[in-house]
Design a protein around this motif. Sequence first.
Motif, PDB file in Angstrom:
ATOM      1  N   ASN A   1       0.851  -1.159   0.405  1.00 42.99           N
ATOM      2  CA  ASN A   1       0.346   0.164   0.070  1.00 42.99           C
ATOM      3  C   ASN A   1       0.992   1.527  -0.199  1.00 42.99           C
ATOM      4  O   ASN A   1       1.002   1.941  -0.276  1.00 42.99           O
ATOM      5  N   THR A   2       2.353   0.868   0.032  1.00 38.55           N
ATOM      6  CA  THR A   2       2.911   2.745  -0.584  1.00 38.55           C
ATOM      7  C   THR A   2       3.947   2.338  -1.756  1.00 38.55           C
ATOM      8  O   THR A   2       4.462   1.235  -2.322  1.00 38.55           O
ATOM      9  N   TYR A   3       3.650   3.014  -2.653  1.00 30.61           N
ATOM     10  CA  TYR A   3       4.032   3.474  -3.199  1.00 30.61           C
ATOM     11  C   TYR A   3       4.620   4.660  -4.009  1.00 30.61           C
ATOM     12  O   TYR A   3       4.535   5.804  -3.200  1.00 30.61           O
ATOM     13  N   THR A   4       5.559   4.788  -4.930  1.00 37.96           N
ATOM     14  CA  THR A   4       6.483   5.753  -4.984  1.00 37.96           C
ATOM     15  C   THR A   4       5.861   6.979  -6.644  1.00 37.96           C
ATOM     16  O   THR A   4       5.903   5.549  -7.628  1.00 37.96           O
ATOM     17  N   VAL A   5       5.333   7.748  -6.653  1.00 40.44           N
ATOM     18  CA  VAL A   5       4.965   8.279  -7.918  1.00 40.44           C
ATOM     19  C   VAL A   5       6.271   9.759  -8.565  1.00 40.44           C
ATOM     20  O   VAL A   5       6.949  10.115  -7.429  1.00 40.44           O
ATOM     21  N   HIS A   6       6.703   9.176  -9.495  1.00 39.70           N
ATOM     22  CA  HIS A   6       7.660  10.062  -9.574  1.00 39.70           C
ATOM     23  C   HIS A   6       6.642  11.132 -10.838  1.00 39.70           C
ATOM     24  O   HIS A   6       5.935  10.806 -11.655  1.00 39.70           O
ATOM     25  N   VAL A   7       6.705  12.445 -10.979  1.00 41.91           N
ATOM     26  CA  VAL A   7       6.205  13.872 -11.649  1.00 41.91           C
ATOM     27  C   VAL A   7       7.741  14.499 -12.028  1.00 41.91           C
ATOM     28  O   VAL A   7       8.564  14.048 -11.405  1.00 41.91           O
ATOM     29  N   TRP A   8       7.090  15.474 -13.576  1.00 40.88           N
ATOM     30  CA  TRP A   8       8.013  16.072 -14.296  1.00 40.88           C
ATOM     31  C   TRP A   8       6.751  16.869 -13.710  1.00 40.88           C
ATOM     32  O   TRP A   8       5.695  16.695 -15.525  1.00 40.88           O
ATOM     33  N   VAL A   9       6.757  18.373 -13.960  1.00 44.72           N
ATOM     34  CA  VAL A   9       5.532  19.355 -14.357  1.00 44.72           C
ATOM     35  C   VAL A   9       6.106  20.492 -15.095  1.00 44.72           C
ATOM     36  O   VAL A   9       7.537  20.855 -14.432  1.00 44.72           O
ATOM     37  N   GLU A  10       5.435  21.254 -15.603  1.00 43.15           N
ATOM     38  CA  GLU A  10       5.826  22.543 -15.769  1.00 43.15           C
ATOM     39  C   GLU A  10       4.895  23.454 -16.010  1.00 43.15           C
ATOM     40  O   GLU A  10       3.637  22.963 -16.312  1.00 43.15           O
ATOM     41  N   VAL A  11       4.920  24.776 -15.928  1.00 40.85           N
ATOM     42  CA  VAL A  11       4.214  25.183 -15.071  1.00 40.85           C
ATOM     43  C   VAL A  11       3.536  26.589 -16.838  1.00 40.85           C
ATOM     44  O   VAL A  11       5.538  27.050 -17.307  1.00 40.85           O
ATOM     45  N   LEU A  12       3.432  26.307 -17.752  1.00 40.30           N
ATOM     46  CA  LEU A  12       3.488  27.183 -18.828  1.00 40.30           C
ATOM     47  C   LEU A  12       2.729  28.151 -18.782  1.00 40.30           C
ATOM     48  O   LEU A  12       1.847  28.426 -18.720  1.00 40.30           O
ATOM     49  N   ARG A  13       3.774  30.023 -19.576  1.00 42.40           N
ATOM     50  CA  ARG A  13       2.610  31.239 -19.925  1.00 42.40           C
ATOM     51  C   ARG A  13       2.166  30.481 -20.778  1.00 42.40           C
ATOM     52  O   ARG A  13       2.902  30.890 -21.911  1.00 42.40           O
ATOM     53  N   PRO A  14       1.198  30.652 -21.664  1.00 37.86           N
ATOM     54  CA  PRO A  14       0.477  30.916 -23.399  1.00 37.86           C
ATOM     55  C   PRO A  14       0.951  31.722 -23.647  1.00 37.86           C
ATOM     56  O   PRO A  14       0.701  32.947 -23.273  1.00 37.86           O
ATOM     57  N   VAL A  15       0.305  31.826 -25.136  1.00 36.90           N
ATOM     58  CA  VAL A  15       1.118  32.595 -26.001  1.00 36.90           C
ATOM     59  C   VAL A  15      -0.281  33.577 -26.469  1.00 36.90           C
ATOM     60  O   VAL A  15      -1.026  33.268 -27.505  1.00 36.90           O
ATOM     61  N   VAL A  16      -0.800  34.442 -25.814  1.00 40.72           N
ATOM     62  CA  VAL A  16      -1.963  35.183 -26.198  1.00 40.72           C
ATOM     63  C   VAL A  16      -1.000  36.611 -27.163  1.00 40.72           C
ATOM     64  O   VAL A  16       0.024  37.488 -26.642  1.00 40.72           O
ATOM     65  N   PRO A  17      -2.206  37.873 -27.398  1.00 43.10           N
ATOM     66  CA  PRO A  17      -1.863  39.256 -27.941  1.00 43.10           C
ATOM     67  C   PRO A  17      -1.773  39.995 -26.838  1.00 43.10           C
ATOM     68  O   PRO A  17      -1.897  40.042 -25.628  1.00 43.10           O
TER      69      PRO A  17
ATOM     70  N   GLY B   1      -1.268  42.697 -24.327  1.00 47.96           N
ATOM     71  CA  GLY B   1      -2.548  43.654 -24.245  1.00 47.96           C
ATOM     72  C   GLY B   1      -4.244  42.546 -24.106  1.00 47.96           C
ATOM     73  O   GLY B   1      -4.726  43.404 -23.663  1.00 47.96           O
ATOM     74  N   ALA B   2      -4.003  41.680 -23.708  1.00 47.96           N
ATOM     75  CA  ALA B   2      -5.262  41.079 -23.823  1.00 47.96           C
ATOM     76  C   ALA B   2      -5.586  40.835 -21.803  1.00 47.96           C
ATOM     77  O   ALA B   2      -5.290  40.970 -21.829  1.00 47.96           O
ATOM     78  N   ALA B   3      -6.968  41.289 -21.960  1.00 44.81           N
ATOM     79  CA  ALA B   3      -7.892  41.443 -21.032  1.00 44.81           C
ATOM     80  C   ALA B   3      -7.239  39.857 -20.292  1.00 44.81           C
ATOM     81  O   ALA B   3      -7.001  39.090 -20.049  1.00 44.81           O
ATOM     82  N   ASN B   4      -7.357  40.568 -19.034  1.00 45.34           N
ATOM     83  CA  ASN B   4      -7.672  39.249 -17.866  1.00 45.34           C
ATOM     84  C   ASN B   4      -8.650  38.328 -18.098  1.00 45.34           C
ATOM     85  O   ASN B   4      -7.970  36.562 -17.811  1.00 45.34           O
ATOM     86  N   ASN B   5      -9.862  38.577 -19.049  1.00 48.99           N
ATOM     87  CA  ASN B   5     -11.010  37.053 -19.201  1.00 48.99           C
ATOM     88  C   ASN B   5     -10.911  36.863 -20.343  1.00 48.99           C
ATOM     89  O   ASN B   5     -11.335  35.670 -20.836  1.00 48.99           O
ATOM     90  N   ASP B   6      -9.485  36.641 -20.996  1.00 47.29           N
ATOM     91  CA  ASP B   6      -9.327  36.364 -22.411  1.00 47.29           C
ATOM     92  C   ASP B   6      -9.230  34.884 -22.598  1.00 47.29           C
ATOM     93  O   ASP B   6      -8.576  34.751 -21.788  1.00 47.29           O
ATOM     94  N   ALA B   7     -10.613  34.136 -22.660  1.00 50.75           N
ATOM     95  CA  ALA B   7     -10.090  32.553 -23.228  1.00 50.75           C
ATOM     96  C   ALA B   7      -8.978  31.860 -23.697  1.00 50.75           C
ATOM     97  O   ALA B   7      -8.746  31.376 -23.658  1.00 50.75           O
ATOM     98  N   GLN B   8      -7.979  32.476 -24.824  1.00 51.42           N
ATOM     99  CA  GLN B   8      -6.376  31.869 -24.933  1.00 51.42           C
ATOM    100  C   GLN B   8      -5.608  32.323 -23.362  1.00 51.42           C
ATOM    101  O   GLN B   8      -4.966  31.493 -23.401  1.00 51.42           O
ATOM    102  N   TRP B   9      -5.945  32.767 -22.433  1.00 48.80           N
ATOM    103  CA  TRP B   9      -5.138  32.521 -21.503  1.00 48.80           C
ATOM    104  C   TRP B   9      -5.168  30.765 -21.383  1.00 48.80           C
ATOM    105  O   TRP B   9      -4.649  30.520 -20.228  1.00 48.80           O
ATOM    106  N   ALA B  10      -6.748  30.536 -21.416  1.00 50.53           N
ATOM    107  CA  ALA B  10      -6.657  29.464 -20.509  1.00 50.53           C
ATOM    108  C   ALA B  10      -6.661  28.265 -21.708  1.00 50.53           C
ATOM    109  O   ALA B  10      -6.763  26.740 -21.874  1.00 50.53           O
ATOM    110  N   GLN B  11      -5.554  28.315 -22.949  1.00 54.30           N
ATOM    111  CA  GLN B  11      -5.985  27.430 -24.281  1.00 54.30           C
ATOM    112  C   GLN B  11      -4.313  27.365 -24.286  1.00 54.30           C
ATOM    113  O   GLN B  11      -3.441  28.420 -24.232  1.00 54.30           O
ATOM    114  N   PHE B  12      -3.978  26.278 -24.961  1.00 52.48           N
ATOM    115  CA  PHE B  12      -2.925  25.574 -24.552  1.00 52.48           C
ATOM    116  C   PHE B  12      -2.402  25.627 -26.391  1.00 52.48           C
ATOM    117  O   PHE B  12      -3.603  24.487 -27.311  1.00 52.48           O
TER     118      PHE B  12
END
Length: 204
Positions: free
Chosen positions: A105-121, A123-134
């Motif tokens: 019941n013991t497991y070793t989980v290996h992770v490799w995580v990257e935080v990405l910042r999307p390329v948007v126009p 001056g895009a607004a904070n609520n622009d849908a492109q911020w949530a798209q990859f």
Amino acid sequence: MEITAIDSSATFANSYKNKGDGGGPKTKVRYSINMDETLKQFDTLKFSLNKAFISASEICDIPLVPAGSTAAGLSAFWASRLLTGDNSLERPYTHLYSRLTTKSNTYTVHVWVEVLRPVVPRGAANNDAQWAQFNDKKQDQIVSRYRGSTLIERYIDPMDPALANFDETFNGATETDANGNITKAGSLDPFYKFHVLSTKKFGR
């Protein structure tokens, strides 16, 4: 992983000429695994009888079903492939055995995580849908990266009052009340808790 099975009609001469493929022209000797038919045997031989696998060797006793065949048709499949050696028959289970456990019941989980910042126009607004798209066609900026492992323990608290609602004869889906508390369950899975034992960050 594939299953090696040599048809009884394959000749030694053809097998020798195509040693790299293990058979003669148009002779199929490697088969993918029919996962649905293989796992169906778990239900038939164990779970439908309210039994569990006690050891990894018991899991390896379940025959792998090759693609194009069924669990019921295994006898006929192998009866026409008697040239298959014991080493070939046992090889898939050799790979599986060291990777299976029924007790830990013991497991070793290996992770490799990257935080990405999307390329948007610009001056895009904070609520622009492109911020949530990859967009894989654009080079998103890597803001941060983490590589490491976490040791996790899975356990059941024997003092958990919710265990009183466990009923091994119940075959339906787990039932909960309006607050998400378990009121009826036929499996112990919903009662498991997880504890992080250690975390390790890998260097570059």
